[in-house]
Design a protein around this motif. Structure first.
Motif, PDB file in Angstrom:
ATOM      1  N   THR A  73      41.933  52.786  -9.182  1.00 16.92           N
ATOM      2  CA  THR A  73      42.134  52.962 -10.616  1.00 16.92           C
ATOM      3  C   THR A  73      41.253  54.112 -11.081  1.00 16.92           C
ATOM      4  O   THR A  73      40.065  54.153 -10.780  1.00 16.92           O
ATOM      5  N   ASN A  88      46.579  53.684 -12.415  1.00 18.39           N
ATOM      6  CA  ASN A  88      46.556  53.110 -11.071  1.00 18.39           C
ATOM      7  C   ASN A  88      47.263  54.036 -10.083  1.00 18.39           C
ATOM      8  O   ASN A  88      48.263  54.665 -10.415  1.00 18.39           O
ATOM      9  N   ALA A  91      43.530  53.864 -18.222  1.00 15.09           N
ATOM     10  CA  ALA A  91      43.386  53.423 -16.842  1.00 15.09           C
ATOM     11  C   ALA A  91      44.681  53.761 -16.124  1.00 15.09           C
ATOM     12  O   ALA A  91      45.766  53.384 -16.560  1.00 15.09           O
TER      13      ALA A  91
END
Length: 71
Positions: free
Chosen positions: A44, A35, A33
């Motif tokens: 994200t 950001n 993930a």
């Protein structure tokens, strides 16, 4: 000589690393993930990754669990 693309990314694992072996080699699967942005414009991105051979075996040490930061 073949040309290869290379990308370096850093993110957090969204689940534990899954390591498997087949007839030819060992491989691991994981999703990072990543950001981007701040405030209302925060996004994200989820990047599916696969590592092969010694890299996959190295990730199998158990030290990479959900939430770990990986480069």
């Amino acid at each position: 000589m073949p040309y290869f693309n290379s990308v370096t990314i850093m993110g957090h694992l969204i689940h534990d690393v899954e390591v498997k072996a087949n007839i030819n080699s060992t491989y691991s699967r994981f999703t990072l993930a990543i950001n981007e942005g701040v405030g209302d414009k925060k996004k994200t991105h989820f990047i599916k990754c696969v590592a092969f051979g010694k890299t996959a075996e190295w990730m199998d040490g158990g030290k990479y669990a959900k939430g770990s930061l990986v480069l």
